[in-house]
Write a protein that holds these residues in place. Structure first.
Motif, PDB file in Angstrom:
ATOM      1  N   ASP A 129       1.650   1.433   2.264  1.00 39.65           N
ATOM      2  CA  ASP A 129       0.802   1.184   3.424  1.00 39.65           C
ATOM      3  C   ASP A 129       0.700   2.440   4.281  1.00 39.65           C
ATOM      4  O   ASP A 129       0.501   2.361   5.484  1.00 39.65           O
ATOM      5  CB  ASP A 129       1.394   0.014   4.235  1.00 39.65           C
ATOM      6  CG  ASP A 129       0.525  -0.381   5.434  1.00 39.65           C
ATOM      7  OD1 ASP A 129      -0.702  -0.230   5.337  1.00 39.65           O
ATOM      8  OD2 ASP A 129       1.086  -0.814   6.448  1.00 39.65           O
ATOM      9  N   SER A 130       0.845   3.607   3.661  1.00 39.75           N
ATOM     10  CA  SER A 130       0.780   4.855   4.422  1.00 39.75           C
ATOM     11  C   SER A 130      -0.672   5.275   4.606  1.00 39.75           C
ATOM     12  O   SER A 130      -1.585   4.715   3.987  1.00 39.75           O
ATOM     13  CB  SER A 130       1.556   5.960   3.700  1.00 39.75           C
ATOM     14  OG  SER A 130       0.959   6.242   2.447  1.00 39.75           O
ATOM     15  N   ALA A 131      -0.900   6.263   5.463  1.00 40.41           N
ATOM     16  CA  ALA A 131      -2.259   6.721   5.757  1.00 40.41           C
ATOM     17  C   ALA A 131      -2.988   7.115   4.474  1.00 40.41           C
ATOM     18  O   ALA A 131      -2.480   7.881   3.663  1.00 40.41           O
ATOM     19  CB  ALA A 131      -2.198   7.909   6.710  1.00 40.41           C
ATOM     20  N   GLU A 148      -3.723   2.492   2.625  1.00 44.04           N
ATOM     21  CA  GLU A 148      -3.626   1.154   3.207  1.00 44.04           C
ATOM     22  C   GLU A 148      -4.156   0.073   2.265  1.00 44.04           C
ATOM     23  O   GLU A 148      -3.794  -1.100   2.411  1.00 44.04           O
ATOM     24  CB  GLU A 148      -4.389   1.104   4.540  1.00 44.04           C
ATOM     25  CG  GLU A 148      -3.862   2.037   5.605  1.00 44.04           C
ATOM     26  CD  GLU A 148      -4.534   3.402   5.579  1.00 44.04           C
ATOM     27  OE1 GLU A 148      -4.333   4.172   6.528  1.00 44.04           O
ATOM     28  OE2 GLU A 148      -5.263   3.698   4.599  1.00 44.04           O
ATOM     29  N   TRP A 149      -4.976   0.470   1.321  1.00 38.18           N
ATOM     30  CA  TRP A 149      -5.494  -0.496   0.350  1.00 38.18           C
ATOM     31  C   TRP A 149      -4.372  -1.156  -0.460  1.00 38.18           C
ATOM     32  O   TRP A 149      -4.559  -2.241  -1.002  1.00 38.18           O
ATOM     33  CB  TRP A 149      -6.506   0.163  -0.595  1.00 38.18           C
ATOM     34  CG  TRP A 149      -6.135   1.516  -1.094  1.00 38.18           C
ATOM     35  CD1 TRP A 149      -6.531   2.719  -0.602  1.00 38.18           C
ATOM     36  CD2 TRP A 149      -5.264   1.829  -2.195  1.00 38.18           C
ATOM     37  NE1 TRP A 149      -5.972   3.757  -1.317  1.00 38.18           N
ATOM     38  CE2 TRP A 149      -5.190   3.242  -2.300  1.00 38.18           C
ATOM     39  CE3 TRP A 149      -4.544   1.054  -3.094  1.00 38.18           C
ATOM     40  CZ2 TRP A 149      -4.428   3.888  -3.276  1.00 38.18           C
ATOM     41  CZ3 TRP A 149      -3.769   1.692  -4.064  1.00 38.18           C
ATOM     42  CH2 TRP A 149      -3.728   3.089  -4.143  1.00 38.18           C
ATOM     43  N   THR A 159      -3.995  -4.098   1.723  1.00 33.31           N
ATOM     44  CA  THR A 159      -5.141  -4.943   2.077  1.00 33.31           C
ATOM     45  C   THR A 159      -6.023  -5.396   0.918  1.00 33.31           C
ATOM     46  O   THR A 159      -6.739  -6.382   1.049  1.00 33.31           O
ATOM     47  CB  THR A 159      -6.026  -4.207   3.098  1.00 33.31           C
ATOM     48  OG1 THR A 159      -6.470  -2.960   2.530  1.00 33.31           O
ATOM     49  CG2 THR A 159      -5.250  -3.925   4.380  1.00 33.31           C
ATOM     50  N   PHE A 218       6.418  -1.029   4.779  1.00 28.71           N
ATOM     51  CA  PHE A 218       5.390  -0.728   5.772  1.00 28.71           C
ATOM     52  C   PHE A 218       5.677   0.547   6.562  1.00 28.71           C
ATOM     53  O   PHE A 218       4.922   0.886   7.473  1.00 28.71           O
ATOM     54  CB  PHE A 218       5.236  -1.921   6.709  1.00 28.71           C
ATOM     55  CG  PHE A 218       5.114  -3.221   5.964  1.00 28.71           C
ATOM     56  CD1 PHE A 218       3.994  -3.509   5.210  1.00 28.71           C
ATOM     57  CD2 PHE A 218       6.160  -4.130   5.963  1.00 28.71           C
ATOM     58  CE1 PHE A 218       3.897  -4.679   4.477  1.00 28.71           C
ATOM     59  CE2 PHE A 218       6.066  -5.311   5.239  1.00 28.71           C
ATOM     60  CZ  PHE A 218       4.936  -5.595   4.492  1.00 28.71           C
ATOM     61  N   THR A 245      -9.029  -1.189   9.295  1.00 28.00           N
ATOM     62  CA  THR A 245      -7.840  -0.705   8.598  1.00 28.00           C
ATOM     63  C   THR A 245      -6.654  -0.616   9.544  1.00 28.00           C
ATOM     64  O   THR A 245      -5.548  -1.084   9.230  1.00 28.00           O
ATOM     65  CB  THR A 245      -8.127   0.678   7.981  1.00 28.00           C
ATOM     66  OG1 THR A 245      -9.173   0.552   7.017  1.00 28.00           O
ATOM     67  CG2 THR A 245      -6.883   1.230   7.298  1.00 28.00           C
ATOM     68  N   ASP A 246      -6.881  -0.027  10.706  1.00 29.24           N
ATOM     69  CA  ASP A 246      -5.797   0.122  11.679  1.00 29.24           C
ATOM     70  C   ASP A 246      -5.280  -1.230  12.152  1.00 29.24           C
ATOM     71  O   ASP A 246      -4.069  -1.407  12.364  1.00 29.24           O
ATOM     72  CB  ASP A 246      -6.282   0.937  12.875  1.00 29.24           C
ATOM     73  CG  ASP A 246      -6.588   2.383  12.517  1.00 29.24           C
ATOM     74  OD1 ASP A 246      -6.144   2.835  11.445  1.00 29.24           O
ATOM     75  OD2 ASP A 246      -7.278   3.055  13.309  1.00 29.24           O
ATOM     76  N   THR A 285      -2.974  -2.629   9.463  1.00 25.63           N
ATOM     77  CA  THR A 285      -1.650  -2.001   9.411  1.00 25.63           C
ATOM     78  C   THR A 285      -0.824  -2.313  10.657  1.00 25.63           C
ATOM     79  O   THR A 285       0.409  -2.227  10.620  1.00 25.63           O
ATOM     80  CB  THR A 285      -1.785  -0.476   9.262  1.00 25.63           C
ATOM     81  OG1 THR A 285      -2.562   0.053  10.347  1.00 25.63           O
ATOM     82  CG2 THR A 285      -2.471  -0.130   7.960  1.00 25.63           C
TER      83      THR A 285
END
Length: 595
Positions: free
Chosen positions: A263-265, A268-269, A272, A325, A542-543, A546
């Motif tokens: 789930d890093s920059a 994130e997919w 999600t 996460f 996205t933000d 997360t």
């Protein structure tokens, strides 16, 4: 709105067409090149003795050596240095790298690298754009095309139309509508980037799977007696992991991790995307597209709630990794490389280096198979036909002092001879040829190809990762790489993997997935370029995911409903309609332009 579509002037289009008529058959890319490696803060090099763009007559040596430049533009007696930045997880080549030496001996080319991992890509792009000075070759993996829109690339159409770079023309001409920028954000329409993957030639074969899935270690399936994997559901998938974890809480003193994700920059997919796959949709990014070609987000739908509620339940059981996460991509890969991770959702290309490490350590039972859980009534659509990475690949920077020379380098790199060097290696050293002209490897050559130290000295992966590629089947009938040569793929596997495949009556890892249907014309939606407003909405979604989803997963099961509602409330404050409208406009545009 920003979109990629075909746009070339009548003159340029005519020139490209005429040059194609003079070339070899459309199914080949003889003497063509495309090199890809993103550029960054490396000092731009001066290329003395390589300033001419006139194509010299073929020399006797070049005529007899397919690795030399037949035009004489690149030659060992005219040494040049080409600087590049590459967004890749591949390591810097060793000082004694034989392919780097071959580039210098045959073409006089030395490459200098600035290697950037995906976690640092945004920072590197910002640094490049702020400085305004670039290396010769810029590689990009950016869905927002910030380097392109920021003016870092030069337009290549006029040079390609001269007929001097035939291999590059052959490579992009059939897909010209897709690789050409349509003209927006102050950027003139045309070709700027040579995509690094998925322009196919001839028959497409595959042994290794690189796409999305719910991955599970082979030892988990072996321990369960090689269970039937059809009609896979989330409950069945997690039950396999739970049962193994209960019997094997540790491996060699290291605590086993049931399930993790990234789930890093930029990744994130990993958190999600699963709801769409579980619902039987292919990977279209943040949307599901219905039978009428209408896209809607799924983040706020019941298919998403069901998945994250399941993760919440598994977290309460101690199955989900509490560090999932907060870990970086490097930490995630290192964790997988220990062999302690039993399962995860990911795309196989993203953890390839970790599984390479496991194989190198003889831990084949700790490598992975992709499973395809779906909700009741859904048909699995995990494996798709690979699409071109329109936003990934090399372009030539505006700081490059000799763009014609660098373009010729890319042209030579796309030749059949060089493509085989990058994928197969050197004949007699890295592969053999049988009486029928088919390539194969000895046991020692196969072992070498799995050895990370050997690869650092004998492969040029850091460069090749972002380079345009001849994928499919060469004119001589050989596959583009050993991994895609069916007989060689199976023969290259360890005894453990061969026995594992036989237990499932399969020959390749792709056979664990659904057969890939033809892609819809517009596919995939995740690489439809968007306006700043739509990009902002997408980033906000996205933000929000997360920010809220980790809490919904890791909090008590009693609090899940309240946490989920807080997520939905935050999501619905975003201008989702602008994002959906532009995705749908992009779908319509592609259907109109790409048919």
């Amino acid at each position: 709105m920003k979109k990629l579509k075909f746009f070339l002037s009548t003159f340029i289009a005519s020139a490209l067409s005429l040059s194609l008529l003079a070339s070899c058959g459309s199914g080949t890319a003889n003497n063509s090149t495309t090199t890809q490696a993103p550029a960054t803060t490396t000092t731009t090099t001066t290329q003395a003795a390589a300033t001419t763009t006139t194509q010299a007559p073929n020399t006797t040596a070049a005529a007899n050596d397919p690795l030399m430049d037949p035009t004489g533009t690149l030659s060992p007696d005219k040494p040049i240095t080409i600087s590049l930045v590459t967004i890749t997880s591949k390591p810097v080549p060793a000082a004694d790298n034989k392919i780097a030496k071959l580039l210098k001996d045959k073409l006089g080319v030395t490459l200098t690298y600035d290697i950037v991992n995906s976690d640092s890509q945004d920072q590197k792009i910002g640094t490049l754009l702020a400085g305004g000075q670039y290396p010769d070759l810029i590689g990009t993996g950016d869905n927002q095309f910030r380097l392109l829109k920021g003016g870092a690339f030069i337009k290549l159409d006029d040079m390609l139309a001269t007929g001097k770079y035939q291999n590059l023309v052959n490579h992009i001409q059939p897909v010209l509508k897709r690789v050409s920028w349509a003209g927006s954000d102050g950027v003139a329409p045309g070709v700027y980037i040579f995509p690094n993957y998925n322009r196919f030639y001839g028959q497409v074969q595959a042994g290794q799977y690189y796409g999305p899935g719910f991955f599970i270690q082979k030892r988990v399936l072996e321990d369960a007696g090689y269970p039937d994997l059809s009609n896979m559901t989330l409950d069945k998938y997690f039950s396999l992991i739970e049962n193994y974890l209960a019997k094997n809480p540790e491996t060699n003193g290291v605590k086993n991790i049931g399930f993790t994700m990234l789930d890093s920059a930029g990744h994130e997919w990993g958190l999600t995307n699963p709801p769409a796959l579980l619902a039987g949709s292919p990977n279209n990014g943040g949307v599901i597209v219905d039978k009428n070609n209408v896209a809607t987000i799924y983040a706020d739908k019941d298919i998403a709630k069901t998945y994250f509620q399941k993760l919440n339940e598994e977290y309460a059981k101690g199955v989900v990794d509490p560090e999932a996460f907060s870990q970086t991509n490097d930490q995630y890969a290192a964790k997988i490389a220990t062999g302690a991770v039993l399962g995860m959702h990911d795309q196989a290309w993203n953890f390839g280096s970790a599984t390479d490490s496991l194989r190198a350590a003889g831990k084949d039972n700790m490598t992975y198979v992709a499973l395809m859980p779906v909700y009741d009534g859904a048909t699995p659509y995990y494996q798709d036909r690979a699409v071109m990475n329109l936003q990934q690949g090399y372009g030539i920077s505006k700081s490059c002092k000799n763009p014609e020379v660098v373009l010729q380098f890319l042209n030579v790199m796309m030749s059949e001879a060089w493509q085989k060097v990058f994928e197969w290696g050197i004949q007699g050293e890295d592969y053999m040829v049988d009486a029928n002209g088919m390539y194969y490897r000895t046991d020692q050559q196969r072992a070498n190809a799995k050895d990370l130290t050997w690869k650092a000295s004998n492969k040029l992966e850091a460069f090749y990762d972002q380079m345009a590629k001849y994928q499919g089947t060469f004119p001589d009938g050989n596959a583009d790489s050993p991994d895609n040569q069916p007989s060689e793929f199976f023969a290259s596997l360890t005894a453990y993997d061969q026995a594992f495949l036989k237990a499932y009556n399969k020959q390749t890892w792709c056979q664990f997935l659904n057969p890939a249907p033809d892609n819809p014309v517009y596919y995939p939606c995740w690489n439809i370029p968007l306006s700043d407003a739509a990009n902002e909405a997408n980033q906000q979604m996205t933000d929000t995911g997360t920010q809220y989803l980790p809490k919904a997963i890791t909090d008590t099961t009693a609090n899940f409903e309240a946490n989920w509602q807080a997520y939905i409330d935050a999501l619905h404050k975003i201008d989702i309609k602008t994002y959906e409208d532009e995705i749908n406009a992009g779908i319509k545009q592609r259907i109109a332009d790409w048919q």
